[in-house]
Design a protein around this motif. Structure first.
Motif, mmCIF file in Angstrom:
data_model
loop_
_atom_site.group_PDB
_atom_site.id
_atom_site.type_symbol
_atom_site.label_atom_id
_atom_site.label_comp_id
_atom_site.label_asym_id
_atom_site.label_seq_id
_atom_site.Cartn_x
_atom_site.Cartn_y
_atom_site.Cartn_z
ATOM 1 N N THR A 57 -12.362 0.105 4.243
ATOM 2 C CA THR A 57 -11.059 -0.151 3.641
ATOM 3 C C THR A 57 -10.946 0.478 2.246
ATOM 4 O OG1 THR A 57 -10.540 -2.107 4.915
ATOM 5 C CG2 THR A 57 -9.687 -2.061 2.681
ATOM 6 N N SER A 102 -15.255 0.137 -4.515
ATOM 7 C CA SER A 102 -16.024 -0.812 -3.706
ATOM 8 C C SER A 102 -15.691 -2.235 -4.117
ATOM 9 C CB SER A 102 -17.520 -0.544 -3.911
ATOM 10 O OG SER A 102 -18.292 -1.509 -3.236
ATOM 11 N N GLN A 103 -15.345 -3.044 -3.143
ATOM 12 C CA GLN A 103 -15.095 -4.460 -3.428
ATOM 13 C C GLN A 103 -16.376 -5.091 -3.940
ATOM 14 O OE1 GLN A 103 -15.232 -8.446 -3.351
ATOM 15 N NE2 GLN A 103 -16.231 -7.552 -1.573
ATOM 16 N N SER A 104 -17.451 -4.993 -3.150
ATOM 17 C CA SER A 104 -18.713 -5.667 -3.484
ATOM 18 C C SER A 104 -19.444 -4.977 -4.624
ATOM 19 C CB SER A 104 -19.626 -5.676 -2.255
ATOM 20 O OG SER A 104 -19.952 -4.339 -1.888
ATOM 21 N N THR A 107 -22.324 -1.570 -1.824
ATOM 22 C CA THR A 107 -22.404 -0.821 -0.572
ATOM 23 C C THR A 107 -23.405 0.334 -0.725
ATOM 24 O OG1 THR A 107 -20.180 -1.469 -0.008
ATOM 25 C CG2 THR A 107 -21.012 0.495 1.100
ATOM 26 N N VAL A 153 -14.427 -11.439 5.889
ATOM 27 C CA VAL A 153 -15.086 -10.131 6.054
ATOM 28 C C VAL A 153 -14.043 -9.011 6.049
ATOM 29 C CG1 VAL A 153 -16.322 -8.709 7.745
ATOM 30 C CG2 VAL A 153 -17.207 -10.959 7.125
ATOM 31 N N SER A 155 -11.258 -7.129 4.582
ATOM 32 C CA SER A 155 -10.746 -7.021 3.215
ATOM 33 C C SER A 155 -9.213 -7.019 3.205
ATOM 34 C CB SER A 155 -11.279 -5.722 2.609
ATOM 35 O OG SER A 155 -10.919 -5.645 1.261
ATOM 36 N N LYS A 240 -8.237 -2.996 10.502
ATOM 37 C CA LYS A 240 -8.097 -4.460 10.435
ATOM 38 C C LYS A 240 -8.027 -5.036 11.839
ATOM 39 C CE LYS A 240 -8.876 -5.155 7.251
ATOM 40 N NZ LYS A 240 -9.194 -4.628 5.954
ATOM 41 N N GLU A 243 -11.404 -4.815 13.718
ATOM 42 C CA GLU A 243 -12.445 -5.661 13.119
ATOM 43 C C GLU A 243 -12.356 -7.113 13.559
ATOM 44 O OE1 GLU A 243 -11.848 -4.948 8.752
ATOM 45 O OE2 GLU A 243 -14.035 -5.016 8.767
#
Ligand code: M6R
Length: 364
Positions: A57, A102-104, A107, A153, A155, A240, A243
């Motif tokens: 995403t 990156s969200q986290s 990665t 999970v 996003s 989306k 997933e």
């Protein structure tokens, strides 16, 4: 705490007007005339190229932002998937800023791509949700998206907050590079300030999206189409859906329909067309006619004018509020998220913890 929602994903979809308004407040000055970046900021006049790298995403956020950087700032942009970029040994030329989304912030492939660029790019930038993450720490400048913890999970709010921060960065670049003067920038920022209200309005489409989602919940395959900035949104909508509902979904740029995927169209194939009534809408209408002529079922996500121009034959319409074209990708993320969410709920899948997926992919 799901705050009364059945799933974290639905809570996180609903939070978007609030978190986006916080993200904007963190970057836009009180009187909405300038954009503040942390630390020393970025001198876009000293840069001649932007390379954006991410996964999933976050990668689609980069593809969307490419349109903004090119159109608003006239800046050459490359976008790449981290797992490809890191092994391809791409030349990083002088004047390049490398930007990692990156969200986290953890990665593995994105971090490896960042490390590849360290020492080669003029500046290492990142757009992250987790401010203390490895990607943030290893960047010259980390731009937080202020989405708050994202548990689902799939996003959702991180995507729209990433888009918001990337748009602000593109506006900053446009101003620095002389493409927008002070007043023009202020006008754009004022428009951007209206985004949370537009998102709030868009939340009211939920019951109509739910009805459509229930109608596609038994499909084996769904095709998503979009042009311009709606193309990356189509990619995001398809990701989306697969997933969390496990329905096979693919996305194409509308103009690619004739070059292959049209062979798939029959009466069983739902085709989601994401198309606000913009300068490219007429072309989208002819693509829809090609689908309808083959009995394909069109789900059109558009505004009032788009719905009127689309004419007869559209199977389902999801009506969106009118929006400034610059903001359309952020607003149109909402129906894409809701469609996947309600299709997954209808199929009884584990929405927040879909099979085989991890929230943060820290191994390749
Ligand atoms: O934490 P990141 O933003 O780096 O994660 C990237 C992808 O793994 C992530 O966006 C993934 O595609 C999501 N599950 C999409 O919903």
């Amino acid at each position: 705490d799901k705050a009364g929602h059945r799933h974290f994903m639905s809570k996180e979809i609903a939070e978007q007007p609030t978190v986006i308004s916080e993200a904007i407040a963190n970057y836009v000055s009180e009187e909405a005339r300038s954009i503040r970046l942390p630390g020393e900021g970025i001198d876009f006049r000293a840069l001649n190229r932007l390379t954006m790298v991410a996964c999933g995403t976050a990668y689609y956020a980069c593809v969307t932002a490419k349109y903004w950087f090119e159109q608003l700032a006239g800046m050459p942009v490359e976008v790449d998937i981290a797992s490809e970029f890191r092994y391809r040994q791409p030349p990083v030329t002088e004047g390049t800023a490398a930007l990692f989304v990156s969200q986290s912030g953890e990665t593995a492939d994105t971090l490896a791509a960042l490390r590849y660029c360290a020492g080669k790019a003029d500046r290492i930038l990142s757009v992250v949700n987790v401010a203390e993450s490895s990607i943030a720490r290893e960047s010259d400048l980390a731009l937080p998206i202020h989405a708050g913890a994202e548990i689902g999970v799939a996003s959702t709010k991180a995507f729209t907050c990433q888009l918001t921060v990337l748009l602000l960065l593109a506006l900053k670049a446009a101003h620095a590079r002389g493409r927008l003067d002070d007043d023009a920038l202020a006008e754009r920022l004022l428009t951007l300030r209206g985004l949370p209200a537009a998102l709030n309005q868009a939340m009211s489409i939920e019951s109509s999206v739910e009805t459509v989602a229930q109608r596609i919940a038994n499909a084996n395959d769904v095709l998503f189409l979009g042009r311009g900035m709606m193309f990356p949104l189509a990619l995001e909508g398809a990701l989306k859906l697969k997933e969390i509902s496990y329905i096979h979904a693919e996305a194409y740029a509308s103009g690619e329909l004739k070059h292959g995927p049209i062979a798939l169209i029959d009466e069983k194939m739902p085709v989601v067309v994401m198309a606000p009534s913009d300068a490219l809408f007429d072309k989208t209408v002819s693509n829809m006619q090609e689908v309808m002529a083959r009995d394909g079922k069109i789900i059109l996500i558009t505004d009032q004018a788009g719905a009127a121009a689309a004419g007869d034959g559209v199977w389902q319409t999801i009506l969106m509020p009118d929006v400034n074209p610059m903001l359309a990708p952020i607003l149109y993320a909402v129906p894409a998220q809701m469609l996947a969410y309600h299709a997954a709920v209808a199929r009884g899948t584990d929405v927040d913890q879909p099979r085989n997926l991890a929230k943060s992919v820290t191994v390749e």
